[in-house]
Each structure stands twice: as structure tokens, then as C-alpha cells.
Design a protein around this motif. Sequence first.
Motif, PDB file in Angstrom:
ATOM      1  N   VAL A  81     -52.652  -4.977 175.198  1.00 49.21           N
ATOM      2  CA  VAL A  81     -52.811  -6.195 174.554  1.00 49.21           C
ATOM      3  C   VAL A  81     -52.123  -7.289 174.877  1.00 49.21           C
ATOM      4  O   VAL A  81     -51.982  -8.106 175.720  1.00 49.21           O
ATOM      5  N   ALA A  82     -51.142  -6.742 175.091  1.00 49.73           N
ATOM      6  CA  ALA A  82     -49.510  -7.240 175.417  1.00 49.73           C
ATOM      7  C   ALA A  82     -49.751  -8.212 175.879  1.00 49.73           C
ATOM      8  O   ALA A  82     -49.690  -9.221 177.126  1.00 49.73           O
ATOM      9  N   VAL A  83     -50.535  -7.821 177.252  1.00 49.64           N
ATOM     10  CA  VAL A  83     -50.390  -7.901 178.890  1.00 49.64           C
ATOM     11  C   VAL A  83     -51.687  -8.783 178.944  1.00 49.64           C
ATOM     12  O   VAL A  83     -51.260 -10.325 179.561  1.00 49.64           O
ATOM     13  N   GLU A  84     -52.157  -9.098 177.981  1.00 47.42           N
ATOM     14  CA  GLU A  84     -53.423 -10.316 177.768  1.00 47.42           C
ATOM     15  C   GLU A  84     -52.851 -11.318 177.571  1.00 47.42           C
ATOM     16  O   GLU A  84     -53.087 -12.667 177.770  1.00 47.42           O
ATOM     17  N   ASN A  85     -51.957 -11.502 176.539  1.00 49.35           N
ATOM     18  CA  ASN A  85     -51.692 -12.092 175.824  1.00 49.35           C
ATOM     19  C   ASN A  85     -50.683 -12.938 176.874  1.00 49.35           C
ATOM     20  O   ASN A  85     -50.414 -14.101 176.722  1.00 49.35           O
ATOM     21  N   PHE A  86     -50.034 -12.016 177.356  1.00 46.63           N
ATOM     22  CA  PHE A  86     -48.503 -12.028 178.277  1.00 46.63           C
ATOM     23  C   PHE A  86     -49.405 -13.845 179.209  1.00 46.63           C
ATOM     24  O   PHE A  86     -48.476 -14.732 179.711  1.00 46.63           O
ATOM     25  N   PHE A  87     -50.217 -13.033 180.453  1.00 46.80           N
ATOM     26  CA  PHE A  87     -50.896 -14.653 180.722  1.00 46.80           C
ATOM     27  C   PHE A  87     -51.794 -15.202 180.565  1.00 46.80           C
ATOM     28  O   PHE A  87     -51.828 -15.999 180.769  1.00 46.80           O
ATOM     29  N   GLU A  88     -53.020 -14.808 178.959  1.00 43.19           N
ATOM     30  CA  GLU A  88     -53.318 -15.949 178.474  1.00 43.19           C
ATOM     31  C   GLU A  88     -52.591 -17.043 177.460  1.00 43.19           C
ATOM     32  O   GLU A  88     -53.536 -17.977 177.344  1.00 43.19           O
ATOM     33  N   ARG A  89     -51.723 -16.584 176.388  1.00 48.14           N
ATOM     34  CA  ARG A  89     -51.238 -17.347 175.843  1.00 48.14           C
ATOM     35  C   ARG A  89     -49.526 -17.003 176.196  1.00 48.14           C
ATOM     36  O   ARG A  89     -48.704 -16.557 175.054  1.00 48.14           O
ATOM     37  N   PRO A  90     -48.938 -17.330 177.176  1.00 47.91           N
ATOM     38  CA  PRO A  90     -47.833 -16.820 177.737  1.00 47.91           C
ATOM     39  C   PRO A  90     -46.711 -17.957 176.538  1.00 47.91           C
ATOM     40  O   PRO A  90     -45.714 -17.510 176.107  1.00 47.91           O
ATOM     41  N   ILE A  91     -47.526 -19.145 176.510  1.00 46.66           N
ATOM     42  CA  ILE A  91     -46.144 -20.259 175.624  1.00 46.66           C
ATOM     43  C   ILE A  91     -45.836 -19.915 174.691  1.00 46.66           C
ATOM     44  O   ILE A  91     -44.328 -19.833 173.483  1.00 46.66           O
ATOM     45  N   GLU A  92     -47.207 -19.689 173.208  1.00 43.74           N
ATOM     46  CA  GLU A  92     -47.421 -18.804 172.105  1.00 43.74           C
ATOM     47  C   GLU A  92     -46.429 -17.554 171.985  1.00 43.74           C
ATOM     48  O   GLU A  92     -45.820 -17.166 171.039  1.00 43.74           O
ATOM     49  N   PHE A  93     -46.722 -16.808 172.989  1.00 48.41           N
ATOM     50  CA  PHE A  93     -46.497 -15.239 173.620  1.00 48.41           C
ATOM     51  C   PHE A  93     -44.603 -16.008 173.152  1.00 48.41           C
ATOM     52  O   PHE A  93     -43.877 -15.003 172.160  1.00 48.41           O
ATOM     53  N   ASN A  94     -44.183 -16.311 173.521  1.00 52.58           N
ATOM     54  CA  ASN A  94     -42.799 -16.775 174.358  1.00 52.58           C
ATOM     55  C   ASN A  94     -41.787 -17.147 173.459  1.00 52.58           C
ATOM     56  O   ASN A  94     -40.911 -16.692 172.278  1.00 52.58           O
ATOM     57  N   GLU A  95     -42.311 -17.748 172.101  1.00 50.07           N
ATOM     58  CA  GLU A  95     -41.770 -19.167 171.201  1.00 50.07           C
ATOM     59  C   GLU A  95     -42.353 -18.283 169.827  1.00 50.07           C
ATOM     60  O   GLU A  95     -41.524 -17.806 168.796  1.00 50.07           O
ATOM     61  N   ARG A  96     -43.393 -17.027 169.984  1.00 48.74           N
ATOM     62  CA  ARG A  96     -43.274 -16.027 168.779  1.00 48.74           C
ATOM     63  C   ARG A  96     -42.076 -15.041 168.915  1.00 48.74           C
ATOM     64  O   ARG A  96     -42.061 -14.210 167.899  1.00 48.74           O
ATOM     65  N   HIS A  97     -42.505 -14.484 170.118  1.00 46.90           N
ATOM     66  CA  HIS A  97     -42.365 -12.729 170.505  1.00 46.90           C
ATOM     67  C   HIS A  97     -41.050 -13.169 171.588  1.00 46.90           C
ATOM     68  O   HIS A  97     -41.171 -12.715 172.403  1.00 46.90           O
ATOM     69  N   PRO A  98     -39.844 -13.688 171.396  1.00 45.59           N
ATOM     70  CA  PRO A  98     -38.904 -14.202 172.856  1.00 45.59           C
ATOM     71  C   PRO A  98     -38.444 -13.470 173.254  1.00 45.59           C
ATOM     72  O   PRO A  98     -38.612 -12.963 173.940  1.00 45.59           O
ATOM     73  N   LYS A  99     -37.477 -12.165 172.698  1.00 51.10           N
ATOM     74  CA  LYS A  99     -37.484 -11.196 173.081  1.00 51.10           C
ATOM     75  C   LYS A  99     -38.207 -10.348 174.321  1.00 51.10           C
ATOM     76  O   LYS A  99     -38.598  -9.681 174.431  1.00 51.10           O
ATOM     77  N   THR A 100     -39.613 -10.092 173.441  1.00 51.33           N
ATOM     78  CA  THR A 100     -40.518  -9.118 173.466  1.00 51.33           C
ATOM     79  C   THR A 100     -41.332  -9.848 174.894  1.00 51.33           C
ATOM     80  O   THR A 100     -41.021  -9.398 176.022  1.00 51.33           O
ATOM     81  N   TYR A 101     -40.958 -10.741 174.731  1.00 51.81           N
ATOM     82  CA  TYR A 101     -41.933 -11.371 176.565  1.00 51.81           C
ATOM     83  C   TYR A 101     -40.898 -11.290 177.309  1.00 51.81           C
ATOM     84  O   TYR A 101     -41.174 -11.266 178.581  1.00 51.81           O
ATOM     85  N   ARG A 102     -39.687 -11.672 177.072  1.00 53.84           N
ATOM     86  CA  ARG A 102     -38.529 -11.828 178.283  1.00 53.84           C
ATOM     87  C   ARG A 102     -38.430 -10.115 178.609  1.00 53.84           C
ATOM     88  O   ARG A 102     -38.534  -9.760 180.441  1.00 53.84           O
ATOM     89  N   THR A 103     -38.508  -9.487 177.806  1.00 50.64           N
ATOM     90  CA  THR A 103     -38.789  -8.100 178.792  1.00 50.64           C
ATOM     91  C   THR A 103     -39.849  -7.539 179.351  1.00 50.64           C
ATOM     92  O   THR A 103     -39.510  -7.426 180.407  1.00 50.64           O
TER      93      THR A 103
END
Length: 255
Positions: free
Chosen positions: A218-240
Amino acid sequence: MELLLILLIPFIARWVIRFNQTGTLFPAFFLSAKHKDFLLKNFEFYQKLPLNSKKIFERRVALFISSKKFIPRQMERVTWEMKVLISASAVQLTFGFPKVNLSWFRYILIYPETFYSKANQKHHKGEVNPRAKSIVLSWKYFVEGYLEPDGRNLGLHEMAHALRLENRIMNEEYNFLNQEVLEEWEARASHTMKEIKAGTENFFRKYGSANNEEFFAVAVENFFERPIEFNERHPKTYRTLCRLLRQDPVLLENT
């Protein structure tokens, strides 16, 4: 001359095995102009890549196509368009790993809609079966996943499962995910899954709290489809996840 033939035997045997599995004796390393044009019109990730990266992506897609056997289920045939798009979804996920081609999985099974799985006696949109060395997809839901960037993408979801399994299976692609980063990811995933279950987290859909494997997908889906929002909402998880997959989709969004 005899010595040369002896040295070539392992390579010839490998080609013969590949022919038996895929029907293609020599792997194709380049896409045709028709295939490239199709990708350019229909695959957003490829569209955003710089020119040199596009060429690498094309070769990776061609290699994926030539190394897999695409099998139609409840449909007459698998078209070249299907092969290109499904292969592109795999390369999109593995693009940060030049030598990873999900080699354990030799078969791509494609159904027109949902299909019945004997494993748990339910209808599925997709599944990964390491015993059968297969990735199974519903074409309808695969296409729907790329039409709307809403964090639901069947192709990326199933390829994410395949990636995790490939990392654990003892073959030539074994253990390519950085173990230290993977441990950091698991810790962050565990924390977020608890938040989803508690109802305090709503960026990731609830299905992601089922277990570590589903949260990763599920995280991979959002990583590619909604990366900007992912990074804004969960920056540490996104960077990891950027470190784990060795790529950063936000950079493509800003090009």
C-alpha cells in the motif's frame, strides 16, 4: 575449438532454458519505436524521466518482457500492449536496482476481471504465488490503477509483493534491499499500522494495516501515485522508502 565449445555450453544451456520458458531464444534488449511511442503516450512515470533514464527504462522493459512467459486466462491472448504496460509497472518499482528483474517469477498470468483463488477460496484482483513462480493480475483492475492517481494501483501493489519475496528467495537477486534501511522501514511501518488500526491515520487505506507485507504494498502505491502528499504527511517514512527503493518520485514531479 573444442575448448571454446565447452566454455560456451553453460551460456547455450541458459538460452535453451529461457526458450523453453518464454518461447524466445535470444532476449530482446531494445523496444521497437512502436513500443516506445506507446509508453510515451500511456505511462506517466516513463514520460517524466530524463532522456538517458528513458533509454535505460526501455531496455529494462524489453528484458522483462523477454524473460517472462505471459499467459492468458479466460481470454484469447495477451497483447503486446499488455506486455509493455505490465513490464513497465515492474520496472517502475525496480528502477533503482539495475540488476533486479524479479527473476524468480517466470510467469505472468492475466485474467480479464477478478479470478477465483484456490489458496483462500476467494475472488482476487491480483496475487503473487512464489511456489508457482507467478504473478497473477486482473487486466481490468490493472488498467484502472493507472487511470487515477488515488493511491490504489494493482500493478504496483502486486509487484511490491513480488519485490519483497524476490529479496528473500535464495537466487542471484537475493538480499538486494539494504538490511539496515529495511529494519528502519519495518519500525516505521509497525508504528503507522497501529495508527491506522486506531483510526488516527487516514492517508493510507485501512487494508495497509493487515500485516507488514500489505503495508509495504500500500505504501508503494502511494509512493508513486501521491509522492508529494506522502512526503508532506509522513516525511520520515517517505524518505526511508526512498532510501529502500533507491529512487525519489517527488523529484520527477518537480521536473
